[in-house]
Design an enzyme around this catalytic site. Structure first.
Site, PDB file in Angstrom:
ATOM      1  N   GLY A 100      -5.067 -30.522  45.891  1.00  0.00           N
ATOM      2  CA  GLY A 100      -5.259 -31.699  46.725  1.00  0.00           C
ATOM      3  C   GLY A 100      -5.529 -32.956  45.939  1.00  0.00           C
ATOM      4  O   GLY A 100      -5.143 -34.056  46.354  1.00  0.00           O
ATOM      5  N   ARG A 102      -8.864 -19.969  44.279  1.00  0.00           N
ATOM      6  CA  ARG A 102     -10.056 -19.640  43.485  1.00  0.00           C
ATOM      7  C   ARG A 102      -9.810 -19.828  41.992  1.00  0.00           C
ATOM      8  O   ARG A 102     -10.745 -20.099  41.244  1.00  0.00           O
ATOM      9  CB  ARG A 102     -10.493 -18.200  43.753  1.00  0.00           C
ATOM     10  CG  ARG A 102     -11.253 -18.008  45.056  1.00  0.00           C
ATOM     11  CD  ARG A 102     -11.814 -16.605  45.158  1.00  0.00           C
ATOM     12  NE  ARG A 102     -12.852 -16.501  46.178  1.00  0.00           N
ATOM     13  CZ  ARG A 102     -13.715 -15.502  46.259  1.00  0.00           C
ATOM     14  NH1 ARG A 102     -13.672 -14.523  45.366  1.00  0.00           N
ATOM     15  NH2 ARG A 102     -14.619 -15.468  47.214  1.00  0.00           N
ATOM     16  N   VAL A 103      -8.563 -19.650  41.558  1.00  0.00           N
ATOM     17  CA  VAL A 103      -8.255 -19.795  40.136  1.00  0.00           C
ATOM     18  C   VAL A 103      -7.154 -20.839  39.977  1.00  0.00           C
ATOM     19  O   VAL A 103      -6.018 -20.629  40.395  1.00  0.00           O
ATOM     20  CB  VAL A 103      -7.800 -18.448  39.516  1.00  0.00           C
ATOM     21  CG1 VAL A 103      -7.505 -18.633  38.031  1.00  0.00           C
ATOM     22  CG2 VAL A 103      -8.859 -17.373  39.722  1.00  0.00           C
ATOM     23  N   ASP A 120     -18.544 -23.286  43.554  1.00  0.00           N
ATOM     24  CA  ASP A 120     -17.508 -23.781  42.642  1.00  0.00           C
ATOM     25  C   ASP A 120     -17.570 -23.015  41.323  1.00  0.00           C
ATOM     26  O   ASP A 120     -18.626 -22.901  40.708  1.00  0.00           O
ATOM     27  CB  ASP A 120     -17.711 -25.275  42.389  1.00  0.00           C
ATOM     28  CG  ASP A 120     -16.423 -25.975  41.996  1.00  0.00           C
ATOM     29  OD1 ASP A 120     -15.684 -25.409  41.177  1.00  0.00           O
ATOM     30  OD2 ASP A 120     -16.170 -27.081  42.506  1.00  0.00           O
ATOM     31  N   ILE A 121     -16.440 -22.490  40.902  1.00  0.00           N
ATOM     32  CA  ILE A 121     -16.359 -21.752  39.633  1.00  0.00           C
ATOM     33  C   ILE A 121     -15.633 -22.597  38.584  1.00  0.00           C
ATOM     34  O   ILE A 121     -16.167 -22.895  37.520  1.00  0.00           O
ATOM     35  CB  ILE A 121     -15.626 -20.406  39.810  1.00  0.00           C
ATOM     36  CG1 ILE A 121     -16.336 -19.553  40.863  1.00  0.00           C
ATOM     37  CG2 ILE A 121     -15.550 -19.669  38.470  1.00  0.00           C
ATOM     38  CD1 ILE A 121     -17.782 -19.244  40.554  1.00  0.00           C
ATOM     39  N   LYS A 162     -20.517 -29.760  26.842  1.00  0.00           N
ATOM     40  CA  LYS A 162     -20.819 -29.139  25.539  1.00  0.00           C
ATOM     41  C   LYS A 162     -20.096 -29.875  24.417  1.00  0.00           C
ATOM     42  O   LYS A 162     -20.657 -30.097  23.329  1.00  0.00           O
ATOM     43  CB  LYS A 162     -20.413 -27.671  25.549  1.00  0.00           C
ATOM     44  CG  LYS A 162     -20.604 -26.976  24.203  1.00  0.00           C
ATOM     45  CD  LYS A 162     -20.269 -25.493  24.273  1.00  0.00           C
ATOM     46  CE  LYS A 162     -20.474 -24.839  22.895  1.00  0.00           C
ATOM     47  NZ  LYS A 162     -20.263 -23.371  22.947  1.00  0.00           N
ATOM     48  N   TYR A 206     -56.122 -24.009  49.564  1.00  0.00           N
ATOM     49  CA  TYR A 206     -55.689 -23.195  50.694  1.00  0.00           C
ATOM     50  C   TYR A 206     -54.543 -23.924  51.369  1.00  0.00           C
ATOM     51  O   TYR A 206     -54.137 -25.009  50.933  1.00  0.00           O
ATOM     52  CB  TYR A 206     -56.831 -22.917  51.686  1.00  0.00           C
ATOM     53  CG  TYR A 206     -57.626 -24.128  52.120  1.00  0.00           C
ATOM     54  CD1 TYR A 206     -57.141 -25.021  53.077  1.00  0.00           C
ATOM     55  CD2 TYR A 206     -58.890 -24.373  51.589  1.00  0.00           C
ATOM     56  CE1 TYR A 206     -57.869 -26.126  53.479  1.00  0.00           C
ATOM     57  CE2 TYR A 206     -59.635 -25.471  51.992  1.00  0.00           C
ATOM     58  CZ  TYR A 206     -59.122 -26.343  52.935  1.00  0.00           C
ATOM     59  OH  TYR A 206     -59.845 -27.432  53.332  1.00  0.00           O
ATOM     60  N   HIS A 252     -53.264 -37.968  58.687  1.00  0.00           N
ATOM     61  CA  HIS A 252     -52.353 -36.962  59.230  1.00  0.00           C
ATOM     62  C   HIS A 252     -50.899 -37.414  59.128  1.00  0.00           C
ATOM     63  O   HIS A 252     -50.122 -37.323  60.079  1.00  0.00           O
ATOM     64  CB  HIS A 252     -52.724 -36.606  60.661  1.00  0.00           C
ATOM     65  CG  HIS A 252     -54.113 -36.061  60.804  1.00  0.00           C
ATOM     66  ND1 HIS A 252     -54.541 -34.952  60.122  1.00  0.00           N
ATOM     67  CD2 HIS A 252     -55.177 -36.502  61.515  1.00  0.00           C
ATOM     68  CE1 HIS A 252     -55.809 -34.702  60.414  1.00  0.00           C
ATOM     69  NE2 HIS A 252     -56.224 -35.639  61.259  1.00  0.00           N
ATOM     70  N   GLU A 283     -60.518 -39.591  51.357  1.00  0.00           N
ATOM     71  CA  GLU A 283     -60.188 -38.425  50.537  1.00  0.00           C
ATOM     72  C   GLU A 283     -59.476 -38.800  49.236  1.00  0.00           C
ATOM     73  O   GLU A 283     -59.801 -38.289  48.174  1.00  0.00           O
ATOM     74  CB  GLU A 283     -59.270 -37.470  51.326  1.00  0.00           C
ATOM     75  CG  GLU A 283     -59.961 -36.712  52.438  1.00  0.00           C
ATOM     76  CD  GLU A 283     -60.476 -35.369  51.983  1.00  0.00           C
ATOM     77  OE1 GLU A 283     -60.300 -35.028  50.799  1.00  0.00           O
ATOM     78  OE2 GLU A 283     -61.052 -34.674  52.826  1.00  0.00           O
ATOM     79  N   ASP A 304     -38.000 -49.941  80.851  1.00  0.00           N
ATOM     80  CA  ASP A 304     -39.435 -49.901  81.119  1.00  0.00           C
ATOM     81  C   ASP A 304     -40.278 -50.352  79.928  1.00  0.00           C
ATOM     82  O   ASP A 304     -41.287 -51.056  80.082  1.00  0.00           O
ATOM     83  CB  ASP A 304     -39.875 -48.506  81.582  1.00  0.00           C
ATOM     84  CG  ASP A 304     -39.235 -47.366  80.812  1.00  0.00           C
ATOM     85  OD1 ASP A 304     -38.656 -47.625  79.733  1.00  0.00           O
ATOM     86  OD2 ASP A 304     -39.293 -46.219  81.286  1.00  0.00           O
TER      87      ASP A 304
END
Length: 502
Positions: free
Chosen positions: A39, A67-68, A128-129, A140, A210, A264, A316, A456
């Site tokens: 595509g 796929r390949v 994706d492979i 790399k 906690y 909150h 706090e 309203d």
């Protein structure tokens, strides 16, 4: 090393094509031959570019349902070949492997497919492979190959090409980004397959005092040190972190000197002023009762005068980018008070919740309403001062639990209706609260996180002297609210963006 047609070569293999047209044209303008498949190749050819086919290079078609496609020595040899190593050059010549100098990839949308509620098989097919392999190989070999690892980097890459700025340092920076993308991508896949939602967040597990209540265990997964430096106080709890997150998300909306008070997860006071002390004073005035035990946050350094006034109440947590030495000495007088320095960090783009027997995922609401978003729908337009207040209120509304109504005046929160099942109830709650703290509603503005299905709310607002309204619009009965506003000389703007927060 010559490539397919003797020119430098750019291999392009992307899922989303957004922005690719400009990048492809820039590559062609710089003399690159385009190499692609499927595509992506058709998209580029439809733009009028000549594109070499990967199938012609490898002598293999796309197989196994796509796929390949690119997994072949002639592709990866061209990417990984070291141009300064004679033995690599010799082998590339022997096996007729052309060099590939730029690799442009945009991976299959695994994360988005998962978030969409797709079937397990559809999710697996979006792993994706080839793309991830191309990214890793090019990254790399960044000495010789430039990896552009996502559509998010097209604009940056275009700037590099336009300014002839491509060099080893740039390639290294893009390679680092590529491995970051690769790592995050694999993390989401691992998390999905293992059923461990915690693994969606990178970092170690940190046990909390906690959970939401003392009988519940709680943990945080991530690198807290990237966000906060804790200067003082007890260990953070589950609820502390929820409140701190809400406070940080809210304060990041404001460029002016601003202080907010949250309880909150919702703002009970916030003001933008010339000084931190005045911002704090007016933020506290919004609801001095709810401020007890809350979270305070400032987007400016807290000075001595502000600290002295803050110290008069119990809270706090306090969060700020910095503190003066005198302020810190004052605030540390309470042994358990949590004092945090907020660092400049990159917030994640996605949000996750565990529910039922799975995970709910979505993009964060990154949109902040601006003046460019505003569409005046009434005969009378708001003044410049009213627009400032409308946008101020909208920012707070975005970070308040739905259903919500926010009332603001002179860049000060004067009341909010929070988490109501009816928008009318949210407005009535806000009005009652504003009056309880002796605010004058005449001249205030109103913000709603979603549209008004009936007139309203604007009717009630008008009766209280509120004459300017900001809302997303989009109701089939919008005109009823507009007509009422016009009748009463009210001003209303639509943003086109809803800000539900559940």
């Amino acid at each position: 090393m010559p490539s397919v047609s003797g020119a430098p070569t750019a291999l392009i293999s992307v899922f989303y094509k957004d922005g690719l047209d400009s990048l492809a044209q820039a590559l062609v303008d710089k003399g690159y031959t385009l190499l692609s498949t499927g595509g992506t190749r058709k998209f580029l050819e439809d733009l009028g570019h000549k594109v070499e086919a990967v199938e012609d290079l490898t002598s293999y078609p796309s197989i196994l349902g796509g796929r390949v496609k690119t997994l072949h020595p002639k592709v990866f040899g061209g990417i990984l070949g070291r141009r300064n190593l004679d033995s690599d050059i010799a082998e590339m010549n022997e096996f007729e492997i052309p060099s590939i100098d730029v690799v442009v990839v945009d991976l299959y949308p695994f994360e988005e497919t998962l978030a969409s509620g797709a079937s397990h098989q559809d999710i697996i097919e979006k792993i994706d492979i080839g793309g991830i392999s191309l990214i890793r190989a090019a990254a790399k070999n960044y000495n010789d190959t430039w990896i552009i690892p996502s559509r998010d980097y097209y604009a940056q890459a275009l700037e590099v090409l336009t300014n002839d700025g491509l060099n080893e340092d740039v390639r290294k920076q893009f390679a680092a980004a590529a491995f970051r993308i690769s790592s995050a991508y694999d993390t989401h896949i691992q998390a999905y397959l293992s059923g461990n939602y915690q693994n969606l967040i990178l970092g170690q597990e940190h046990a909390l005092r906690y959970g939401e209540n003392p009988h519940q265990k709680g943990s945080f997964y991530g690198n807290m040190e990237e966000v906060f430096e804790q200067l003082h106080g007890k260990a953070l709890s589950y609820n502390n972190l929820l409140d701190a997150d809400a406070a940080v998300n809210l304060i990041r909306e404001f460029d002016e000197t601003t202080v907010a008070v949250l309880k909150h997860n919702n703002a009970c006071g916030i003001a933008s002023r010339e000084s931190v002390l005045q911002s704090w004073t007016d933020a506290l005035a919004g609801d001095p009762v709810s401020a007890f035990g809350g979270v305070l946050i400032s987007n400016r350094e807290i000075d001595k005068a502000t600290a002295e006034d803050m110290h008069k109440i119990f809270f706090e947590i306090v969060i700020a980018p910095s503190y003066s030495a005198e302020a810190l000495e004052i605030l540390q007088q309470k042994k358990n008070r949590i004092i945090l320095i907020l660092k400049d960090f990159d917030a994640p783009k996605m949000q996750y919740r565990s529910l039922l027997n799975g995970i709910l995922a979505q993009e964060k609401d990154h949109h902040t309403d601006s003046q460019e978003d505003l569409k005046v729908v009434t005969k009378v337009s708001p003044s410049a001062e009213e627009i400032e207040d409308l946008l101020f209120a909208s920012k707070i509304c975005k970070h308040t639990k739905s259903n919500t109504i926010i009332l603001a005046k002179n860049k000060q929160l004067i009341a909010g209706g929070t988490g109501q099942t009816s928008r009318v109830d949210a407005l009535k709650q806000a009005i009652t609260k504003a009056k309880a703290f002796h605010f004058e509603l005449e001249g205030a503005v109103m913000a709603s996180d979603a549209f008004f299905p009936f007139p309203d709310c604007v009717e009630i607002a008008n009766e209280e002297g509120i004459k300017s309204v900001i809302q997303p619009g989009g109701s089939i009965k919008d005109q009823l609210s507009i007509d009422y506003c016009d009748q009463e000389q009210m001003k209303m703007v639509f943003t086109g963006i809803r800000h539900f927060k559940h």
